[in-house]
Motif scaffolding. Sequence first.
Motif: not given
Length: 272
Positions: A169-170, A172-173, A175-177, A179, A181, A241, A245
């Motif tokens: 999960d971390s 993924d966060r 990754s979004r931050f 951009g 994967d 961020f 987190e």
Amino acid sequence: MTTGQSQSQHRNSPPTPAHPSHAVRARSFDAAAAQYAANRPSYPPALLDAVEEEAGRPLTGARVVDVGAGTGIATALLHARGADVVAVEPGEGMAAQFHATLPAVPIVRGNGNALPLATATADFLTYAQAWHWTDPARSVPEALRVLRPGGALALWWNTDALDVDWIADSADRISRFFGIDVRAEQSKSADRTDLADPSGRLRFARREVRWSRRVPVDTHVANIGSHSAFLVTPEARRTAFLAEERAHLLRTFPDGVVEETYDVLLLVALNA
């Protein structure tokens, strides 16, 4: 010095954004050397056991060159194992922190692309979270030059155990931050020893060692923030961020103690 998760990434987990140059990211550690030393994970004894098994000889009494030694996290373990260690580190800030932590261990300024060492003088050449900062077209010949016949080149990285739900999960966060994967990048690179030596001159044995540590949530967040991806991010954006987190983590770990789980990727090649 001491990521990534793979040869193409930074020293252990978060990836690096595409825009900062390799050199800028490498230099970012010098200003954060104390943060790095205080919060980065070490490595389990089983890792050094695996290095010895693959090399076919003990570290005790061996001449070991720890390249990209950073603040000395791996160097300290090698020294405690009884190796005769000399460290190589390019960064001024990291080298200063190393000297403060390990004043009895010699350290010279340099990098894996042009080692300031004599030919055929090392039994082991080690790179903890550092090989990906080199250019293998230069660092492979340099490693073979400095190693004695039968000597071992050992590369390793702490990588996040993405089969653990909260770690995934971390990731993924993150990754979004950025951009990117993270999971796909780690999966793609973890099995590819050709990234360590695209020329194919080295034959790497591959091992993985799982381990974990329990740390306060603030240590974990500071660990995340000590990666070059975050160090080169504008401070306000980075701080926001990391605060978010921390809040996520406290919902998962209400007692404020995080159990980080790592798979150490180890590659060992012998100088035939």
